[in-house]
Design a protein around this motif. Structure first.
Motif, PDB file in Angstrom:
ATOM      1  N   ILE A  30      39.908  32.434  33.604  1.00 47.47           N
ATOM      2  CA  ILE A  30      39.617  33.775  34.122  1.00 47.47           C
ATOM      3  C   ILE A  30      38.110  34.049  34.111  1.00 47.47           C
ATOM      4  O   ILE A  30      37.640  35.035  33.562  1.00 47.47           O
ATOM      5  CB  ILE A  30      40.362  34.889  33.345  1.00 47.47           C
ATOM      6  CG1 ILE A  30      41.783  34.483  33.058  1.00 47.47           C
ATOM      7  CG2 ILE A  30      40.349  36.206  34.099  1.00 47.47           C
ATOM      8  CD1 ILE A  30      42.664  34.333  34.265  1.00 47.47           C
ATOM      9  N   LEU A  31      37.368  33.138  34.713  1.00 47.16           N
ATOM     10  CA  LEU A  31      35.931  33.336  34.843  1.00 47.16           C
ATOM     11  C   LEU A  31      35.571  33.381  36.322  1.00 47.16           C
ATOM     12  O   LEU A  31      36.233  32.747  37.148  1.00 47.16           O
ATOM     13  CB  LEU A  31      35.167  32.173  34.210  1.00 47.16           C
ATOM     14  CG  LEU A  31      35.256  31.995  32.707  1.00 47.16           C
ATOM     15  CD1 LEU A  31      34.558  30.720  32.285  1.00 47.16           C
ATOM     16  CD2 LEU A  31      34.648  33.181  32.005  1.00 47.16           C
ATOM     17  N   GLY A  32      34.512  34.112  36.632  1.00 50.86           N
ATOM     18  CA  GLY A  32      33.979  34.047  37.988  1.00 50.86           C
ATOM     19  C   GLY A  32      34.817  34.740  39.036  1.00 50.86           C
ATOM     20  O   GLY A  32      34.723  34.439  40.215  1.00 50.86           O
ATOM     21  N   ILE A  33      35.665  35.683  38.615  1.00 52.11           N
ATOM     22  CA  ILE A  33      36.463  36.408  39.594  1.00 52.11           C
ATOM     23  C   ILE A  33      35.548  37.288  40.434  1.00 52.11           C
ATOM     24  O   ILE A  33      35.814  37.540  41.603  1.00 52.11           O
ATOM     25  CB  ILE A  33      37.480  37.339  38.902  1.00 52.11           C
ATOM     26  CG1 ILE A  33      38.133  36.653  37.734  1.00 52.11           C
ATOM     27  CG2 ILE A  33      38.496  37.847  39.886  1.00 52.11           C
ATOM     28  CD1 ILE A  33      39.158  35.680  38.096  1.00 52.11           C
TER      29      ILE A  33
ATOM     30  N   MET B  25      34.553  42.087  37.462  1.00 50.44           N
ATOM     31  CA  MET B  25      35.962  41.781  37.209  1.00 50.44           C
ATOM     32  C   MET B  25      36.169  41.062  35.888  1.00 50.44           C
ATOM     33  O   MET B  25      37.205  41.223  35.255  1.00 50.44           O
ATOM     34  CB  MET B  25      36.515  40.884  38.323  1.00 50.44           C
ATOM     35  CG  MET B  25      36.828  41.578  39.611  1.00 50.44           C
ATOM     36  SD  MET B  25      38.098  42.791  39.432  1.00 50.44           S
ATOM     37  CE  MET B  25      39.545  41.775  39.478  1.00 50.44           C
ATOM     38  N   CYS B  26      35.189  40.251  35.481  1.00 49.02           N
ATOM     39  CA  CYS B  26      35.422  39.430  34.294  1.00 49.02           C
ATOM     40  C   CYS B  26      35.648  40.296  33.070  1.00 49.02           C
ATOM     41  O   CYS B  26      36.646  40.152  32.375  1.00 49.02           O
ATOM     42  CB  CYS B  26      34.246  38.487  34.065  1.00 49.02           C
ATOM     43  SG  CYS B  26      33.891  37.505  35.498  1.00 49.02           S
ATOM     44  N   LEU B  29      38.882  42.401  33.330  1.00 48.12           N
ATOM     45  CA  LEU B  29      40.138  41.755  32.952  1.00 48.12           C
ATOM     46  C   LEU B  29      40.192  41.462  31.464  1.00 48.12           C
ATOM     47  O   LEU B  29      41.246  41.548  30.838  1.00 48.12           O
ATOM     48  CB  LEU B  29      40.301  40.447  33.724  1.00 48.12           C
ATOM     49  CG  LEU B  29      40.519  40.614  35.220  1.00 48.12           C
ATOM     50  CD1 LEU B  29      40.398  39.289  35.921  1.00 48.12           C
ATOM     51  CD2 LEU B  29      41.856  41.238  35.501  1.00 48.12           C
TER      52      LEU B  29
END
Lengths: 214, 206
Positions: A30-33, B25-26, B29
């Motif tokens: 969940i990186l770089g979204i 976003m990071c 989330l």
């Protein structure tokens, strides 16, 4: 790590290929979204973005891995930011010189590569504790893993949203004559989020060990 | 005044950092598990945006833009264009400001500092902060008031989004979600739905 280790030993291959699926930076870490979603309405900017991020991740990993023993821990974030920002400026100038149209479409998102969490994350988690060669492989692997997700999302958004791929029409005219419509919602931001959600769903159903505990 | 209000409302609801541009976003989330912590991070982001956007506006207009240095060097500076340096200058200002804000908050508001503690350093690499400065540069706001209104609005929009998703995630704990979607997957889909609802603000013009 022994000196006799070959350049593409099993461990190093894992560094390169692991991030493509099992350890994918977008789907699992969940990186770089941040920048992953905004550039995926069309295939072309998505691929340019993926290549830029791969280049920056690989080179920043190598540079910081070379510097890792000389940087004082307290100021390492600033040093990292300076190295990454310098690389991004180079990428930005190259894009403006050779792919001006695409660089206009990407607009601020080229600059945002600096704050892309994949780059900072990989530097912190990997490059600062490993030698340059594995760091290079890790950087390339993570860049490509990010690019893979970008391309998948962009493929569906462009195909269903505009009926084209790379700007070339792929859905035959006769479909439109029969009443087929492009799904305009696919072009808009919310569907990018949902597509990533669905990709995570498929990915985790295949890799059961990634499912989160209650 | 009306103009400022318009920019503010636009950046909160229509050009929302999360729902329209996916910026930040990071941390959105990672930190949205409980309302309390996400509120703390939201406040910190508003705070930092409120300071960095105007500062970067001044930097852009008096140092970096083509001919911007002429107040200092006279006519001869008319064709000096330093805008290729803007990425590195903006990130330097942001990192320095975050550091400064951290020290000021620690000195004058220790309780707030304890709440924000771990989040403040992380903000330097939050894409929403850098993104706001780059958007400010790209859209070319007319004066510092407009830039400030934009910075404040983006920050509040971001806070709205993270507090909203945190509240939903607290309730989601009790729902029966398909196992592979648990956690991050469902968060993406819920964010998508929230983004669709925010699209209903499109076209508001004060």
């Amino acid at each position: 790590m022994s000196d006799k280790e070959t350049l593409f030993s099993a461990k190093n291959r894992e560094l390169l290929l692991g991030p493509l699926s099992k350890n994918n930076p977008v789907l699992v870490q969940i990186l770089g979204i941040c920048s992953a979603l905004a550039v995926t309405a069309k295939m072309e900017p998505a691929i340019v973005m993926a290549l830029s991020v791969t280049a920056v991740t690989a080179f920043s990993n190598v540079i910081l891995s070379l510097l890792r023993n000389t940087i004082p821990t307290r100021i390492r974030i600033i040093v990292q930011l300076v190295v990454v920002a310098a690389l991004v400026i180079i990428v930005d100038q190259i894009l403006k010189a050779f792919a001006y149209e695409v660089s206009k479409q990407l607009s601020v998102f080229v600059g945002l590569i600096i704050t892309n969490c994949i780059i900072m994350g990989r530097i912190e988690a990997f490059a600062l504790g490993n030698k340059p060669w594995p760091s290079l492989l890790d950087g390339i692997g993570n860049g490509l893993g990010y690019g893979l997700v970008l391309v998948i999302v962009a493929f569906f958004r462009e195909l269903l949203g505009s009926g084209t791929l790379f700007g070339v029409k792929v859905i035959p005219q006769i479909f439109y004559d029969w009443g087929y419509q492009n799904n305009g919602l696919m072009i808009l931001p919310p569907m990018a989020l949902m597509l990533v959600g669905l990709i995570i769903w498929v990915h985790r159903s295949k890799n059961k060990d990634l499912i989160e505990q209650k | 005044m009306e103009n400022l209000l318009n920019i503010f409302v636009r950046s909160v609801f229509i050009d929302n950092m999360i729902f329209a541009y996916f910026l930040g976003m990071c941390s959105y989330l990672a930190v949205s598990k409980t309302v309390k912590t996400s509120f703390g991070l939201g406040i910190a982001v508003v705070f930092v945006l409120l300071i960095t956007v105007p500062v970067n506006y001044l930097l852009d207009n008096f140092v970096l833009k083509a001919g911007a240095l002429s107040w200092l060097l006279g006519e001869s500076a008319a064709d000096i264009d330093l805008s290729f340096l803007s990425f590195i200058m903006f990130i330097a200002v942001i990192a320095a400001m975050v550091q400064l804000v951290e020290m000021v908050v620690e000195k004058f508001a220790p309780t707030l500092y304890n709440q924000l503690g771990i989040f403040l350093p992380l903000i330097a690499v939050n894409c929403a902060i850098m993104g706001a400065s780059l958007f400010m540069q790209e859209r070319g706001y007319a004066n510092i008031g407009e830039a400030t209104a934009f910075g404040l609005g983006s920050g509040i929009g971001w806070m709205l989004a993270i507090v909203g998703i945190a509240a939903i995630r607290e309730k989601l704990k009790y729902s029966n979600i398909p196992a592979p979607l648990r956690g991050i997957g469902i968060t993406f889909i819920v964010t998508g739905l929230m983004a669709i609802s925010f699209m209903s603000f499109l076209g508001i013009n004060l």
